[in-house]
Design a protein around this motif. Structure first.
Motif, PDB file in Angstrom:
ATOM      1  N   CYS A  46       0.616  -1.174   0.112  1.00  0.00           N
ATOM      2  CA  CYS A  46      -0.119   0.213  -0.241  1.00  0.00           C
ATOM      3  C   CYS A  46       1.175   0.913   0.117  1.00  0.00           C
ATOM      4  O   CYS A  46       1.668   1.502   0.523  1.00  0.00           O
ATOM      5  N   PRO A  47       0.397   1.991  -0.811  1.00  0.00           N
ATOM      6  CA  PRO A  47       1.079   3.604  -1.070  1.00  0.00           C
ATOM      7  C   PRO A  47       1.635   3.973   0.820  1.00  0.00           C
ATOM      8  O   PRO A  47       2.458   4.939   0.534  1.00  0.00           O
ATOM      9  N   TRP A  48       1.077   3.824   1.488  1.00  0.00           N
ATOM     10  CA  TRP A  48       0.701   5.097   2.789  1.00  0.00           C
ATOM     11  C   TRP A  48       0.579   4.435   3.497  1.00  0.00           C
ATOM     12  O   TRP A  48       1.404   3.928   4.877  1.00  0.00           O
ATOM     13  N   LYS A  49      -0.224   2.343   3.653  1.00  0.00           N
ATOM     14  CA  LYS A  49       0.816   1.635   4.872  1.00  0.00           C
ATOM     15  C   LYS A  49       1.688   0.259   5.053  1.00  0.00           C
ATOM     16  O   LYS A  49       2.311   0.172   5.895  1.00  0.00           O
ATOM     17  N   GLY A  50       2.089   0.564   3.555  1.00  0.00           N
ATOM     18  CA  GLY A  50       3.568  -0.539   3.476  1.00  0.00           C
ATOM     19  C   GLY A  50       3.256  -1.664   3.208  1.00  0.00           C
ATOM     20  O   GLY A  50       2.258  -1.981   1.995  1.00  0.00           O
ATOM     21  N   GLU A  51       4.400  -2.774   3.351  1.00  0.00           N
ATOM     22  CA  GLU A  51       4.159  -4.201   2.527  1.00  0.00           C
ATOM     23  C   GLU A  51       2.616  -5.071   3.409  1.00  0.00           C
ATOM     24  O   GLU A  51       2.895  -4.820   4.624  1.00  0.00           O
ATOM     25  N   SER A  70      -2.842  -7.923   6.930  1.00  0.00           N
ATOM     26  CA  SER A  70      -2.485  -7.727   7.491  1.00  0.00           C
ATOM     27  C   SER A  70      -1.606  -6.118   6.755  1.00  0.00           C
ATOM     28  O   SER A  70      -0.442  -6.941   5.895  1.00  0.00           O
ATOM     29  N   TYR A  71      -0.871  -5.989   7.962  1.00  0.00           N
ATOM     30  CA  TYR A  71       0.207  -4.733   7.762  1.00  0.00           C
ATOM     31  C   TYR A  71       1.153  -5.200   9.281  1.00  0.00           C
ATOM     32  O   TYR A  71       0.943  -4.497   9.977  1.00  0.00           O
ATOM     33  N   PRO A  72       1.728  -6.173   9.142  1.00  0.00           N
ATOM     34  CA  PRO A  72       2.879  -6.214   9.821  1.00  0.00           C
ATOM     35  C   PRO A  72       3.890  -5.178  10.883  1.00  0.00           C
ATOM     36  O   PRO A  72       3.890  -5.211  11.641  1.00  0.00           O
ATOM     37  N   HIS A  73       4.642  -4.335   9.367  1.00  0.00           N
ATOM     38  CA  HIS A  73       5.686  -4.085  10.010  1.00  0.00           C
ATOM     39  C   HIS A  73       4.702  -1.851   8.904  1.00  0.00           C
ATOM     40  O   HIS A  73       5.918  -1.632   7.767  1.00  0.00           O
ATOM     41  N   PRO A  74       3.517  -1.120   9.131  1.00  0.00           N
ATOM     42  CA  PRO A  74       3.163   0.058   8.561  1.00  0.00           C
ATOM     43  C   PRO A  74       4.500   0.777   8.779  1.00  0.00           C
ATOM     44  O   PRO A  74       5.271   1.203   9.864  1.00  0.00           O
ATOM     45  N   TYR A  75       4.705   1.534   7.360  1.00  0.00           N
ATOM     46  CA  TYR A  75       5.497   2.507   7.947  1.00  0.00           C
ATOM     47  C   TYR A  75       5.025   3.532   8.988  1.00  0.00           C
ATOM     48  O   TYR A  75       3.443   4.211   9.539  1.00  0.00           O
ATOM     49  N   PHE A  86      -1.663   0.365  14.571  1.00  0.00           N
ATOM     50  CA  PHE A  86      -2.267  -0.934  13.702  1.00  0.00           C
ATOM     51  C   PHE A  86      -1.262  -2.016  13.108  1.00  0.00           C
ATOM     52  O   PHE A  86      -2.204  -2.739  12.854  1.00  0.00           O
ATOM     53  N   SER A  87       0.370  -2.569  14.182  1.00  0.00           N
ATOM     54  CA  SER A  87       0.865  -3.558  13.263  1.00  0.00           C
ATOM     55  C   SER A  87       0.467  -4.868  13.826  1.00  0.00           C
ATOM     56  O   SER A  87       0.215  -4.707  14.838  1.00  0.00           O
ATOM     57  N   GLY A  88       0.450  -5.024  12.604  1.00  0.00           N
ATOM     58  CA  GLY A  88      -0.255  -7.085  13.034  1.00  0.00           C
ATOM     59  C   GLY A  88      -1.713  -7.480  12.512  1.00  0.00           C
ATOM     60  O   GLY A  88      -2.535  -8.631  12.943  1.00  0.00           O
ATOM     61  N   TYR A  89      -2.452  -6.182  13.523  1.00  0.00           N
ATOM     62  CA  TYR A  89      -3.749  -6.406  12.707  1.00  0.00           C
ATOM     63  C   TYR A  89      -4.598  -6.713  11.500  1.00  0.00           C
ATOM     64  O   TYR A  89      -3.978  -5.505  10.709  1.00  0.00           O
ATOM     65  N   LEU A  90      -5.129  -7.422  12.011  1.00  0.00           N
ATOM     66  CA  LEU A  90      -6.222  -8.614  10.570  1.00  0.00           C
ATOM     67  C   LEU A  90      -7.465  -7.492  10.318  1.00  0.00           C
ATOM     68  O   LEU A  90      -8.357  -7.947  10.804  1.00  0.00           O
ATOM     69  N   ALA A  91      -7.395  -7.545   8.601  1.00  0.00           N
ATOM     70  CA  ALA A  91      -8.960  -7.482   8.187  1.00  0.00           C
ATOM     71  C   ALA A  91      -9.150  -8.777   7.386  1.00  0.00           C
ATOM     72  O   ALA A  91      -8.117  -8.858   7.083  1.00  0.00           O
TER      73      ALA A  91
END
Length: 100
Positions: A46-51, A70-75, A86-91
């Motif tokens: 994601c361009p603003w959330k990360g991998e 999930s975004y384990p390591h957001p920007y 929200f690191s590691g949270y799941l949608a």
């Protein structure tokens, strides 16, 4: 709140523990039934959330591809935008019902 896939509860937590981002409810990692989740190799950044890390979900003998993410390591800038870590949270994808 509950995340339900084909009558199986795959995540459950009080609403105050969830984070809402771009119309999706993100559940804390401890609230999911982890044995139903299988990491996927599907790539996305994601361009603003990360991998992003996708997960497929076990439904009996069937593996439903990329139904959770999930975004384990957001920007770091994403924390500022969302207002929380929200690191590691799941949608979940749209075929997973999230209800009260």
């Amino acid at each position: 709140m509950k995340a339900v896939l084909n009558d199986t509860v795959i995540a459950e937590a009080p609403e105050q523990d969830l984070i809402r981002i771009e119309g999706n409810w993100y559940f804390p990692p401890a609230s999911v039934t982890s044995e139903l989740f299988v990491e996927s190799d599907t790539p996305y950044t994601c361009p603003w959330k990360g991998e992003c890390q996708y997960f497929s979900l076990k439904d009996g003998d069937t593996l439903l591809q990329d139904r959770a993410f999930s975004y384990p390591h957001p920007y770091p800038t994403a924390f500022e935008r969302v207002g929380k870590d929200f690191s590691g949270y799941l949608a979940f994808s749209k075929d997973v019902q999230v209800t009260d």
